[in-house]
Design a protein around this motif. Structure first.
Motif, PDB file in Angstrom:
ATOM      1  N   THR A 150      -3.689   0.440  -2.990  1.00  0.00           N
ATOM      2  CA  THR A 150      -2.377   0.321  -2.351  1.00  0.00           C
ATOM      3  C   THR A 150      -2.164   1.493  -1.402  1.00  0.00           C
ATOM      4  O   THR A 150      -2.715   2.571  -1.601  1.00  0.00           O
ATOM      5  CB  THR A 150      -1.230   0.304  -3.387  1.00  0.00           C
ATOM      6  N   GLY A 151      -1.356   1.268  -0.373  1.00  0.00           N
ATOM      7  CA  GLY A 151      -1.040   2.317   0.587  1.00  0.00           C
ATOM      8  C   GLY A 151       0.160   1.921   1.422  1.00  0.00           C
ATOM      9  O   GLY A 151       0.593   0.765   1.396  1.00  0.00           O
ATOM     10  N   GLY A 152       0.677   2.879   2.180  1.00  0.00           N
ATOM     11  CA  GLY A 152       1.894   2.622   2.941  1.00  0.00           C
ATOM     12  C   GLY A 152       1.762   2.868   4.427  1.00  0.00           C
ATOM     13  O   GLY A 152       2.760   2.979   5.126  1.00  0.00           O
ATOM     14  N   ASN A 153       0.510   2.932   4.934  1.00  0.00           N
ATOM     15  CA  ASN A 153       0.339   3.129   6.371  1.00  0.00           C
ATOM     16  C   ASN A 153       0.190   1.779   7.079  1.00  0.00           C
ATOM     17  O   ASN A 153       0.179   0.717   6.451  1.00  0.00           O
ATOM     18  CB  ASN A 153      -0.856   4.049   6.656  1.00  0.00           C
ATOM     19  N   ASP A 211       0.776   7.548   4.087  1.00  0.00           N
ATOM     20  CA  ASP A 211      -0.675   7.561   4.277  1.00  0.00           C
ATOM     21  C   ASP A 211      -1.428   7.839   2.981  1.00  0.00           C
ATOM     22  O   ASP A 211      -2.643   7.981   2.986  1.00  0.00           O
ATOM     23  CB  ASP A 211      -1.055   8.607   5.338  1.00  0.00           C
ATOM     24  N   ASN A 212      -0.691   7.913   1.876  1.00  0.00           N
ATOM     25  CA  ASN A 212      -1.350   8.116   0.587  1.00  0.00           C
ATOM     26  C   ASN A 212      -1.923   6.791   0.082  1.00  0.00           C
ATOM     27  O   ASN A 212      -1.229   5.777   0.069  1.00  0.00           O
ATOM     28  CB  ASN A 212      -0.360   8.674  -0.443  1.00  0.00           C
ATOM     29  N   LYS A 213      -3.179   6.816  -0.297  1.00  0.00           N
ATOM     30  CA  LYS A 213      -3.858   5.625  -0.817  1.00  0.00           C
ATOM     31  C   LYS A 213      -4.133   5.846  -2.295  1.00  0.00           C
ATOM     32  O   LYS A 213      -4.664   6.878  -2.696  1.00  0.00           O
ATOM     33  CB  LYS A 213      -5.169   5.404  -0.068  1.00  0.00           C
ATOM     34  N   VAL A 214      -3.768   4.854  -3.098  1.00  0.00           N
ATOM     35  CA  VAL A 214      -4.020   4.916  -4.528  1.00  0.00           C
ATOM     36  C   VAL A 214      -4.980   3.802  -4.900  1.00  0.00           C
ATOM     37  O   VAL A 214      -4.775   2.638  -4.541  1.00  0.00           O
ATOM     38  CB  VAL A 214      -2.710   4.790  -5.340  1.00  0.00           C
ATOM     39  N   CYS A 215      -6.040   4.166  -5.590  1.00  0.00           N
ATOM     40  CA  CYS A 215      -7.058   3.213  -6.038  1.00  0.00           C
ATOM     41  C   CYS A 215      -7.032   3.116  -7.566  1.00  0.00           C
ATOM     42  O   CYS A 215      -7.005   4.129  -8.255  1.00  0.00           O
ATOM     43  CB  CYS A 215      -8.444   3.669  -5.570  1.00  0.00           C
ATOM     44  N   PHE A 216      -6.998   1.896  -8.058  1.00  0.00           N
ATOM     45  CA  PHE A 216      -7.151   1.625  -9.484  1.00  0.00           C
ATOM     46  C   PHE A 216      -8.504   0.937  -9.673  1.00  0.00           C
ATOM     47  O   PHE A 216      -8.738  -0.138  -9.121  1.00  0.00           O
ATOM     48  CB  PHE A 216      -6.022   0.732 -10.003  1.00  0.00           C
ATOM     49  N   GLU A 240      -5.073  11.242   0.492  1.00  0.00           N
ATOM     50  CA  GLU A 240      -4.465  11.038   1.804  1.00  0.00           C
ATOM     51  C   GLU A 240      -5.514  10.325   2.650  1.00  0.00           C
ATOM     52  O   GLU A 240      -6.585  10.880   2.935  1.00  0.00           O
ATOM     53  CB  GLU A 240      -4.050  12.375   2.404  1.00  0.00           C
ATOM     54  N   ASP A 241      -5.226   9.106   3.041  1.00  0.00           N
ATOM     55  CA  ASP A 241      -6.231   8.186   3.551  1.00  0.00           C
ATOM     56  C   ASP A 241      -6.909   8.670   4.828  1.00  0.00           C
ATOM     57  O   ASP A 241      -8.142   8.638   4.945  1.00  0.00           O
ATOM     58  CB  ASP A 241      -5.572   6.823   3.798  1.00  0.00           C
TER      59      ASP A 241
END
Length: 364
Positions: free
Chosen positions: A226-229, A278-283, A305-306
């Protein structure tokens, strides 16, 4: 050393991080340079990269100096170097083609594009600008799914006689027909789909390789991101994701002891969360069998930070391409492509790719 003259397509978060990094490392030395894979590549440092031309389609960037455009909305990456001198290089209106997904218009302007009213540049105008700017390398930072737009700019690079770095999952540097065209022109190319320094794909590959080396059979795995960019917003249009999923999945499958059945592996972007910026979170989850077919699993959460995570890799790729130009090497650079990208012409283990890249840099 002379500067490495680069043109960039897309002045988004990745371009912002790369340009900030060029200046961030300018006053550092090797002992004080954290965050780089290679400090020195053939005598070239990150600060030896110079952006001489840039293209975008957002009116908040088009017509602005590069030093301003990289901080304009919808860019939302970390600002780790805010002292960027004027470049005296104006961002030009590029060609749109399929570079914008239709669903983007449904979102707030601060999250997405505001199309410039300037006329799109023709192929001839793009080529003329690349030639007049003195650019040696064209770097592709278009949104995922920009198949037509990428091919448009690749044609421009070939006509302008400059090298190409393909940071997105449109298959150019892994396509023998395109490679042959670069070879015919005497030009090098790196691609496809940039692999972050320590991102979801490289961590997933490393764990798959670990399981393989330790005799643990992987039965199922997923990677949810997930990310917000704007990259994640763009990828909400699932029709643009076909090549991205292929790229990420092949990168993981290539280091498995045996490829998993497609129903047992899911690797790919999952959702857009605007406040992540721009933070990317990986599960990530992997399920396997130990000695005696005893079950085991591992779950991991990665937060990065992607865009800075890919910028250091891009800084390496640019300098490798420069060495290829100096040495008269054409076509795909297999080692750097495998080390820096998810979907190279030839998938290698990360150890093999690193060795080939280091050998290339050292001209072994």
């Amino acid at each position: 050393m002379e500067k490495i003259k680069v043109a960039i397509i897309g002045m988004g978060n990745c371009a912002s991080s790369l340009i900030q990094g060029i200046h961030y490392y300018q006053n550092k030395d090797e002992n004080d340079a954290n965050g780089l894979i290679h400090w020195n590549i053939g005598g070239y440092l990150p600060s030896d990269i110079k952006v001489v031309a840039a293209f975008d389609i957002d009116k908040r960037k088009v017509g602005k100096d590069i030093s301003e455009a990289i901080f304009a909305k919808p860019n939302c990456t970390s600002i780790f170097c805010d002292q960027i001198p004027s470049y005296d290089v104006t961002v030009k209106m590029g060609s749109i083609l399929d570079g914008v997904s239709e669903h983007m218009s449904q979102y707030d302007q601060d999250e997405t594009f505001v199309l410039s009213e300037q006329n799109e540049m023709t192929k001839e105008e793009v080529v003329n600008l690349l030639v007049s700017s003195g650019a040696e390398i064209l770097v592709n930072y278009l949104p995922v799914g920009s198949e037509q737009a990428t091919r448009f700019y690749v044609e421009c690079a070939l006509e302008a006689n400059i090298a190409f770095i393909n940071n997105i999952p449109v298959f150019i540097a892994s396509d023998p027909e395109w490679i042959a065209r670069f070879e015919a022109k005497g030009l090098p190319i790196i691609g496809d789909d940039i692999k972050a320094q320590v991102g979801a794909t490289i961590v997933h590959r490393t764990l798959m390789d670990l399981f393989n080396k330790r005799g643990v059979g992987v039965e199922k795995t997923y990677q949810l991101n997930t990310g917000g960019n704007t990259d994640f917003l763009n990828m909400l249009d699932r029709t643009r994701l076909a090549s991205k999923k292929v790229s990420k999945t092949e990168a993981v499958q290539s280091v498995a002891s045996e490829p998993l059945d497609k129903q047992n592996i899911h690797v790919g972007p999952s959702d857009y969360v605007s406040w992540q910026n721009d933070n990317k979170v990986c599960f990530l989850r992997m399920e396997g069998k130990l000695f005696g077919d005893v079950d085991m699993n591992i779950e991991l959460r990665l937060s990065v930070e992607d865009s800075p995570n890919s910028a250091g890799v891009s800084a390496d790729a640019i300098r490798c391409i420069k060495l290829a130009l100096e040495r008269g090497i054409s076509g795909v650079l297999e080692g750097p492509s495998a080390y820096y990208c998810k979907h190279p012409l030839k998938q290698l283990t990360d150890d093999q790719a690193k060795k080939m890249t280091d050998d290339f840099i050292n001209n072994v």
